[in-house]
Design a protein around this motif. Sequence first.
Motif, PDB file in Angstrom:
ATOM      1  N   ALA A 120      -4.138   3.682 -11.097  1.00  0.00           N
ATOM      2  CA  ALA A 120      -4.144   5.554 -11.351  1.00  0.00           C
ATOM      3  C   ALA A 120      -3.584   5.718 -11.356  1.00  0.00           C
ATOM      4  CB  ALA A 120      -5.236   5.714  -9.924  1.00  0.00           C
ATOM      5  N   HIS A 121      -2.292   5.851 -11.631  1.00  0.00           N
ATOM      6  CA  HIS A 121      -1.611   6.836 -11.607  1.00  0.00           C
ATOM      7  C   HIS A 121      -0.214   6.463 -12.508  1.00  0.00           C
ATOM      8  CE1 HIS A 121      -2.345   7.995  -6.572  1.00  0.00           C
ATOM      9  NE2 HIS A 121      -2.684   6.886  -6.881  1.00  0.00           N
ATOM     10  N   ASP A 138     -13.556   1.403   2.880  1.00  0.00           N
ATOM     11  CA  ASP A 138     -13.307   0.601   3.787  1.00  0.00           C
ATOM     12  C   ASP A 138     -13.037   0.488   4.686  1.00  0.00           C
ATOM     13  OD1 ASP A 138     -11.499  -1.335   4.367  1.00  0.00           O
ATOM     14  OD2 ASP A 138     -10.857  -2.284   2.598  1.00  0.00           O
ATOM     15  N   GLN A 198       3.870  10.989   0.115  1.00  0.00           N
ATOM     16  CA  GLN A 198       3.842   9.797  -1.430  1.00  0.00           C
ATOM     17  C   GLN A 198       3.486   7.962  -0.902  1.00  0.00           C
ATOM     18  OE1 GLN A 198       7.246   9.881  -3.962  1.00  0.00           O
ATOM     19  NE2 GLN A 198       6.304  11.981  -4.826  1.00  0.00           N
ATOM     20  N   THR A 206       2.148   1.853  -3.591  1.00  0.00           N
ATOM     21  CA  THR A 206       0.634   2.320  -4.368  1.00  0.00           C
ATOM     22  C   THR A 206       1.250   2.799  -5.747  1.00  0.00           C
ATOM     23  OG1 THR A 206      -1.309   1.765  -2.638  1.00  0.00           O
ATOM     24  CG2 THR A 206      -1.867   3.515  -4.350  1.00  0.00           C
ATOM     25  N   ARG A 207       1.168   4.435  -5.247  1.00  0.00           N
ATOM     26  CA  ARG A 207       1.595   5.430  -6.474  1.00  0.00           C
ATOM     27  C   ARG A 207       2.405   4.795  -8.155  1.00  0.00           C
ATOM     28  NH1 ARG A 207       6.339   9.560  -6.746  1.00  0.00           N
ATOM     29  NH2 ARG A 207       5.184  11.094  -8.293  1.00  0.00           N
ATOM     30  N   PHE A 208       3.460   3.809  -7.521  1.00  0.00           N
ATOM     31  CA  PHE A 208       3.953   2.963  -8.531  1.00  0.00           C
ATOM     32  C   PHE A 208       3.328   2.213  -9.222  1.00  0.00           C
ATOM     33  CE2 PHE A 208       5.883   5.802  -4.890  1.00  0.00           C
ATOM     34  CZ  PHE A 208       6.910   6.632  -5.606  1.00  0.00           C
ATOM     35  N   GLN A 218       0.940  -0.855   0.129  1.00  0.00           N
ATOM     36  CA  GLN A 218      -0.086   0.176   0.135  1.00  0.00           C
ATOM     37  C   GLN A 218       0.839   1.413   0.297  1.00  0.00           C
ATOM     38  OE1 GLN A 218      -3.250  -0.500   2.782  1.00  0.00           O
ATOM     39  NE2 GLN A 218      -4.228  -2.642   1.764  1.00  0.00           N
ATOM     40  N   ALA A 219       2.194   1.320   0.689  1.00  0.00           N
ATOM     41  CA  ALA A 219       3.007   2.266   0.749  1.00  0.00           C
ATOM     42  C   ALA A 219       3.730   2.598  -0.583  1.00  0.00           C
ATOM     43  CB  ALA A 219       4.098   2.278   1.497  1.00  0.00           C
ATOM     44  N   GLU A 226     -11.457   3.275  -2.669  1.00  0.00           N
ATOM     45  CA  GLU A 226     -11.302   2.722  -1.512  1.00  0.00           C
ATOM     46  C   GLU A 226     -11.714   3.696  -0.046  1.00  0.00           C
ATOM     47  OE1 GLU A 226      -6.937   1.454  -2.959  1.00  0.00           O
ATOM     48  OE2 GLU A 226      -7.717   2.612  -5.094  1.00  0.00           O
ATOM     49  N   THR A 283      -0.153   8.041  -0.374  1.00  0.00           N
ATOM     50  CA  THR A 283      -0.964   8.280  -1.520  1.00  0.00           C
ATOM     51  C   THR A 283      -2.468   7.728  -1.394  1.00  0.00           C
ATOM     52  OG1 THR A 283       1.035   8.894  -2.874  1.00  0.00           O
ATOM     53  CG2 THR A 283      -1.386   7.796  -3.999  1.00  0.00           C
ATOM     54  N   ARG A 284      -2.356   6.632  -0.950  1.00  0.00           N
ATOM     55  CA  ARG A 284      -3.626   5.404  -1.146  1.00  0.00           C
ATOM     56  C   ARG A 284      -4.671   6.314   0.047  1.00  0.00           C
ATOM     57  NH1 ARG A 284      -5.856   1.056   1.800  1.00  0.00           N
ATOM     58  NH2 ARG A 284      -7.092  -0.371   0.696  1.00  0.00           N
ATOM     59  N   HIS A 306       0.109   1.602  -9.212  1.00  0.00           N
ATOM     60  CA  HIS A 306      -1.565   1.479  -9.507  1.00  0.00           C
ATOM     61  C   HIS A 306      -1.849   1.709 -10.483  1.00  0.00           C
ATOM     62  CE1 HIS A 306      -5.634   2.320  -8.624  1.00  0.00           C
ATOM     63  NE2 HIS A 306      -6.163   1.857  -7.758  1.00  0.00           N
ATOM     64  N   HIS A 347      -5.195  10.396  -2.033  1.00  0.00           N
ATOM     65  CA  HIS A 347      -5.573  11.078  -3.443  1.00  0.00           C
ATOM     66  C   HIS A 347      -6.613  10.571  -4.577  1.00  0.00           C
ATOM     67  CE1 HIS A 347      -4.653  10.970  -7.963  1.00  0.00           C
ATOM     68  NE2 HIS A 347      -3.853  11.448  -7.629  1.00  0.00           N
ATOM     69  N   ILE A 382      10.818   6.160  -0.627  1.00  0.00           N
ATOM     70  CA  ILE A 382      10.231   5.365   0.060  1.00  0.00           C
ATOM     71  C   ILE A 382      10.606   3.880   0.432  1.00  0.00           C
ATOM     72  CG2 ILE A 382       8.371   4.097  -0.023  1.00  0.00           C
ATOM     73  CD1 ILE A 382       6.652   6.489  -1.511  1.00  0.00           C
ATOM     74  N   ALA A 430      -7.649   9.794  -6.467  1.00  0.00           N
ATOM     75  CA  ALA A 430      -7.901   8.744  -7.142  1.00  0.00           C
ATOM     76  C   ALA A 430      -8.481   7.317  -6.701  1.00  0.00           C
ATOM     77  CB  ALA A 430      -6.280   8.452  -8.367  1.00  0.00           C
ATOM     78  N   HIS A 431      -8.293   7.519  -4.822  1.00  0.00           N
ATOM     79  CA  HIS A 431      -8.499   6.248  -4.539  1.00  0.00           C
ATOM     80  C   HIS A 431      -9.937   6.406  -4.067  1.00  0.00           C
ATOM     81  CE1 HIS A 431      -4.824   4.423  -5.046  1.00  0.00           C
ATOM     82  NE2 HIS A 431      -3.794   5.694  -5.366  1.00  0.00           N
TER      83      HIS A 431
END
Lengths: 168, 168
Positions: free
Chosen positions: A143-144, B150, B134, A137-139, A134-135, B147, B137-138, A141, B141, A160, B143-144
Motif C-alpha cells: 500500500a506504500h 482486528d 512512521q 510496515t511503511r517499508f 508491524q513497525a 486492519e 503507520t499501520r 507493505h 494511515h 526506526i 491504507a490500513h
Amino acid sequence: MTQPLTPERILEAAEEVLRRHGPQKANVVDVARALGVSHGAVYRHFPSKQALREAVTRRWLHEFHATLEPIDDPREWIRTLSAAKRGTARVDPELFATYQALCDEQSAVVDEHVNWLIEQLEAMVGDKGRPLLQATTRFHHPAHVHEWTDPEIERDLDRILDLVLPQN
Amino acid sequence: MTQPLTPERILEAAEEVLRRHGPQKANVVDVARALGVSHGAVYRHFPSKQALREAVTRRWLHEFHATLEPIDDPREWIRTLSAAKRGTARVDPELFATYQALCDEQSAVVDEHVNWLIEQLEAMVGDKGRPLLQATTRFHHPAHVHEWTDPEIERDLDRILDLVLPQN
C-alpha cells in the motif's frame, strides 16, 4: 506430442494471462485458450476461478520468500525485505500492481505471507518479531509503494530500526 | 435575502456533493447547483475543480487536527491519533473512503498533514518524532483501514510503543 497439463503449467499460463489482461478481466477461459485446452481441463486442477487466483497469488509470494536469503541479523533482514519489495515494484510496476490487486482480494493468502515473515523474525528476536514487522510496515507493505521512491526511504527505515533494535 | 457566497459555504456544499455523488463523479457544476449559483461564481473563489478538491481535503484534515487535543504524553497522543482515525472510519465509512480517494490525489495536502503530525510529536520527543510516527503507520494511515477492525489492533500498537518508547 503435447505436454501433460500440470498445475504448474496452468499457474504459469495464468500469470501470463493476468499480466496481459489485468486482474479485472483475466478469466479461466483465457487461461485455457493460452494452453490450448478446454476450460474443463483447467477446472479439473482448480475448481474455481477464485481457487486459481488464490494459487497464483500463493505461488508468487512463495517465490518471493525463496529470494529472501536467511540472514541471522534482524536489521539486515528487514532491510533486505524492504529492498526486495521496492525492487519488485520498480522493475515491473505493472506486475506489482497486478499482484497488489490479487492480494487485496486474497486476505487469507496475505495472512499466510505475513505470518511467514513474522516467524522468520521471531526466530531471530523472539517476541519482538511481530511488533518489529508491524513497525516497519511503511517499508514493505505494498500500500506504500508510492512512498518507496522517496530518497529518504532507507534513512527513514534505519531511524526506526535504531529505535526498535538499538545497537550496542 | 440570500446569504453571501463565502469560501466556507462553497466548501460545505462541496463536501455534501462529494458525499452524495462520490469522489469520481462530483464536479463544480453540482456544487454550484447545490448552492443555487452559477459555476462562474464558484470559480471566482476556487479557480479550478482541482483547487476546490484541494481546499475540501485541507479543511477536512484541519478539522481532524482540531479534534486532537494536545497531550504531553507521546504514547497517549499516538493512541489518541490512532483511535480517532479508527473512529472516523467506523462512524462514517463512506465519507472516510471519499476522503481517502481525495487524499490519494492531493499528495501535497497529505504531506502538510503528515508534517503537522510529526511536528506535534517532535515537540514531545524531539528527533524521535518522525520515526515514531512512521513506526505506527499501520495504526493511523488510511491504507490500513481494513486492519483496524482486528481485535488485536490496540495491543499491537502498545507492543510497538513498548519497543519505541520504553517506559521506565
